[in-house]
Design a protein around this motif. Structure first.
Motif, mmCIF file in Angstrom:
data_model
loop_
_atom_site.group_PDB
_atom_site.id
_atom_site.type_symbol
_atom_site.label_atom_id
_atom_site.label_comp_id
_atom_site.label_asym_id
_atom_site.label_seq_id
_atom_site.Cartn_x
_atom_site.Cartn_y
_atom_site.Cartn_z
ATOM 1 N N GLU A 9 -87.070 -40.580 -45.412
ATOM 2 C CA GLU A 9 -86.253 -38.963 -45.088
ATOM 3 C C GLU A 9 -85.239 -39.456 -43.833
ATOM 4 O O GLU A 9 -84.287 -39.372 -44.118
ATOM 5 C CB GLU A 9 -86.767 -37.649 -45.028
ATOM 6 N N HIS A 17 -82.798 -41.921 -44.975
ATOM 7 C CA HIS A 17 -81.620 -41.086 -45.907
ATOM 8 C C HIS A 17 -80.691 -40.521 -44.987
ATOM 9 O O HIS A 17 -80.076 -40.708 -45.132
ATOM 10 C CB HIS A 17 -82.000 -40.289 -46.787
ATOM 11 N N THR A 18 -81.414 -39.432 -44.068
ATOM 12 C CA THR A 18 -79.963 -39.587 -42.762
ATOM 13 C C THR A 18 -79.966 -40.122 -42.303
ATOM 14 O O THR A 18 -78.503 -39.583 -41.789
ATOM 15 C CB THR A 18 -81.512 -38.323 -41.953
ATOM 16 N N ARG A 74 -78.742 -43.448 -43.353
ATOM 17 C CA ARG A 74 -77.042 -43.535 -43.567
ATOM 18 C C ARG A 74 -76.384 -42.256 -44.160
ATOM 19 O O ARG A 74 -74.911 -43.049 -43.732
ATOM 20 C CB ARG A 74 -77.971 -43.976 -44.772
ATOM 21 N N GLN A 75 -76.360 -41.631 -44.841
ATOM 22 C CA GLN A 75 -75.206 -40.137 -44.599
ATOM 23 C C GLN A 75 -74.750 -39.984 -42.919
ATOM 24 O O GLN A 75 -73.538 -39.640 -43.022
ATOM 25 C CB GLN A 75 -76.311 -39.379 -45.017
ATOM 26 N N CYS A 93 -82.332 -48.796 -50.814
ATOM 27 C CA CYS A 93 -81.918 -47.564 -50.949
ATOM 28 C C CYS A 93 -81.698 -46.721 -51.951
ATOM 29 O O CYS A 93 -81.459 -44.702 -51.785
ATOM 30 C CB CYS A 93 -80.410 -47.620 -51.099
ATOM 31 N N VAL A 153 -84.988 -44.888 -51.994
ATOM 32 C CA VAL A 153 -84.949 -43.577 -50.926
ATOM 33 C C VAL A 153 -84.318 -42.160 -51.332
ATOM 34 O O VAL A 153 -85.044 -41.385 -50.605
ATOM 35 C CB VAL A 153 -84.148 -43.833 -49.436
ATOM 36 N N ASP A 154 -83.006 -42.647 -52.440
ATOM 37 C CA ASP A 154 -82.578 -41.476 -52.854
ATOM 38 C C ASP A 154 -83.380 -40.458 -53.772
ATOM 39 O O ASP A 154 -83.653 -39.677 -53.818
ATOM 40 C CB ASP A 154 -81.108 -41.870 -53.468
ATOM 41 N N HIS A 207 -85.922 -38.874 -51.954
ATOM 42 C CA HIS A 207 -85.070 -37.541 -51.375
ATOM 43 C C HIS A 207 -85.285 -36.367 -52.086
ATOM 44 O O HIS A 207 -85.519 -35.359 -52.092
ATOM 45 C CB HIS A 207 -84.096 -38.145 -50.692
#
Length: 466
Positions: A71, A74-75, A77-78, A298, A301-302, A305
Motif C-alpha cells: 500500500e 502504491h501511495t 507511485r501516485q 507495480c 501492487v495494483d 491495492h
C-alpha cells in the motif's frame, strides 16, 4: 458450502459493489461518527514479527506487513506521478495549443482563438516514475554496498547497521523487487562480492513501525534519517530531496530538467544528490533491469491495492489460509517436478514474503522441495496462463480443493466465520447460523463504510454491537 456456488458468488459480489457505491455518496445511518472507530488493521495482527527460523514458513504478521508495504508503494507511485513539485524538477510542463476557428460575427467570418487542452500532459507526468526509479537504483547500489561494509566491520547489533537495514522508501522498493528475482539477485551479490547481504533477514518489524497505516506513508525514525544523511550521505526522503532541488538554482536542478534529453553535459558539482542524479542519467541503461523489476511489480501492487486485504475484517484468516495454500503449492513442485506451476494471488503474496529473506527462502525451499525454486517475474503472459491452468489441475487433483479463491471481503469473512463455527462446535457450542450470517453482514458493512470514510476524508464510523 452453498455460498461458493457461482450464482451465489455473483449475487454476493453484486450486493457488495452496490453497498460500497452507495456509501461513497451517502453514509448510512447505522453508526455514530467521531472518536472510537475500530483500529484497522488491528495492532494484534503484528504480534509475531520476531526473527524467524530458516525452517519456518512466513508468519501471518510478516504477510500483513507485506500488505502494508505494498500500500505504501502504491501511495508513493501516485504521489510521484501527481506531484506538481516534481513536474517542476523534471521540467514537465503543460503545453496547450491555440487554434483559430471561423466564427460569424454578423457581418463576416472572423478567426476566433481557441485553447486546446494538452492531451499528452498526463502521459508525460507518468515518465517521472521511471526517472525517479532510475535515481533510486543508484541509491540502492550505494546503500547495499554500505550494508555489506558495515556487516563486515561491525557487529550486527550496532545502531549504525540497524539504521542501514531500514532503508529509505525508494531503496526499499528497489531491494524488494530485486529480491523477487532470486537468481538475478544472487548473481548480482556474487559479482559484487556481497556475501553477507544475502544472509540478511528482511526487517519486517522495523518496516511496520515506519508505516503510517492511516495515510500509507513511510517515515524513517529521526535518528536513522540523521545518520543516513550525515554519515552515509543518503537522503531519507528522495521525493522531498528532488522537490527541493527543483526549487533551487544549481546543478541538481539543471540535471533533473535535462534528464529526458539525449545530450547531457557532465557536471562536477560535489553535492551528493547532484552526483546521484548525474550517475542515474549516465547509467540509465545499466540500471534498466532494476527499474523494470519495480515496474513489473507495480501490476501486483495494483492488484493487492484493489483487494485492500489489509483493511479486510478477515485479513488474519485470509493470511492464515494463504500460508497453508502456499505450503501445499510448494509441495506440488516436489510431487510434479516437471510441471511449470503459477500461484494464485494470495499464494503469490506469501511466496513474495518468503523470498524477501533470501537465504531463509533458499534454505527452506531446497529442504522442502529437494531443489531450489526460482521466482522469475519476466515470464510471458501465455506461459503464465498455461502454468496457472496446470497448477489448478494438479492442486485440485492432489488436495481435492479449489485452487482459485475469490479474496473479496464478503467471501473471506464467511470463510473465517465458518472456521470459527467449526471450532465452536468442537468445543460444544453451536450458535445459530442465522446469528452468524447477521454478524458477518454487520462486520463487513462496517469495515466497508470505515474504509470509504477514510478514503474520502470523512469522520470515521464508531462500531456498534447492536
Amino acid at each position: 458450502m452453498a455460498h461458493v456456488s457461482p450464482s451465489n458468488l455473483l449475487s454476493l459480489h453484486n450486493k457488495s459493489y452496490l453497498q460500497t457505491s452507495g456509501l461513497r455518496y451517502t453514509p448510512s445511518e447505522r453508526y455514530s461518527y467521531g472518536s472510537g472507530a475500530k483500529v484497522v488493521p488491528d495492532p494484534s495482527l503484528f504480534n509475531d514479527l520476531k526473527n524467524q527460523s530458516p525452517n519456518a514458513l512466513p508468519t501471518i504478521s510478516e504477510c500483513a506487513v507485506h500488505l502494508e508495504m505494498l500500500e505504501v508503494f502504491h501511495t508513493l507511485r501516485q504521489n510521484v506521478i501527481h506531484s506538481p513539485e516534481l513536474d517542476v524538477a523534471f521540467n514537465i510542463q503543460q503545453k496547450p495549443r491555440t487554434v483559430y476557428r471561423k466564427k460569424w460575427d454578423g457581418a463576416k467570418y472572423v478567426a476566433e482563438p481557441k485553447t486546446l487542452k494538452d492531451t499528452g500532459f498526463g502521459d508525460r507526468r507518468k515518465t517521472k516514475w521511471t526517472h525517479f526509479l532510475s535515481i533510486a537504483a543508484v541509491r540502492f547500489h550505494d546503500w547495499i554496498e554500505l550494508v555489506e561494509k558495515y556487516s563486515k566491520e561491525r557487529k550486527l547489533g550496532t545502531p549504525q547497521l540497524r539504521y542501514l537495514l531500514l532503508p529509505p522508501l525508494d531503496v526499499l522498493m528497489i531491494w524488494h523487487a530485486f529480491l523477487l528475482n532470486c537468481d538475478d539477485f544472487k548473481e548480482y551479490c556474487e559479482r559484487k562480492e556481497l556475501r553477507l547481504v544475502q544472509k540478511i533477514a528482511f526487517p519486517w518489524a522495523d518496516i511496520h513501525n515506519a508505516i503510517n497505516s492511516d495515510t500509507w506513508t513511510y517515515t524513517l525514525p529521526p535518528e536513522h534519517a540523521d545518520w543516513l544523511r550525515d554519515t552515509a550521505k543518503i537522503d531519507a526522503n528522495l521525493v522531498d530531496a528532488l522537490s527541493a532541488a527543483g526549487q533551487r538554482q544549481g546543478a541538481a536542478k539543471q540535471i533533473l530538467a535535462a534528464f529526458r534529453k539525449e545530450i547531457f553535459k557532465k557536471n562536477e558539482d560535489p553535492d551528493p544528490l547532484t552526483r546521484t542524479i548525474h550517475t542515474a542519467r549516465e547509467n540509465k541503461s545499466h540500471n534498466h533491469p532494476l527499474v523494470q523489476n519495480v515496474e513489473r511489480q507495480c501490476i501486483f501492487v495494483d492488484k493487492m491495492h484493489a483487494h485492500r486485504l489489509i483493511r479486510s475484517p478477515a485479513v488474519e484468516g485470509t493470511m492464515r489460509r494463504a500460508i497453508d495454500r502456499y505450503d501445499k503449492f510448494l509441495h506440488l513442485f516436489r510431487f510434479y517436478p516437471n510441471i511449470f506451476l503459477v500461484p494464485t494471488l494470495d499464494v503469490d503474496l506469501v511466496w513474495h514474503t518468503h523470498q524477501c529473506s533470501a537465504e531463509h527462502y533458499r534454505h527452506f525451499v531446497t529442504e522442502r522441495v529437494g531443489r531450489f525454486i526460482n521466482h522469475d517475474d519476466k515470464i510471458g503472459r501465455k506461459t503464465l496462463n498455461d502454468g496457472f491452468t496446470s497448477a489448478e489441475e494438479w492442486y485440485r487433483l492432489r488436495y481435492g480443493e479449489r485452487y482459485q479463491v475469490c479474496l473479496c471481503w464478503s467471501c473471506e469473512a464467511i470463510l473465517s466465520a465458518v472456521e470459527k463455527l467449526d471450532e465452536d462446535i468442537l468445543d460444544g457450542n453451536e450458535p445459530p447460523v442465522s446469528d452468524l450470517a447477521h454478524q458477518v453482514e454487520r462486520e463487513v458493512h462496517y469495515y466497508r463504510e470505515l474504509e470509504v470514510a477514510r478514503r474520502l476524508d470523512r469522520k470515521l464510523p464508531v462500531w456498534s454491537h447492536k
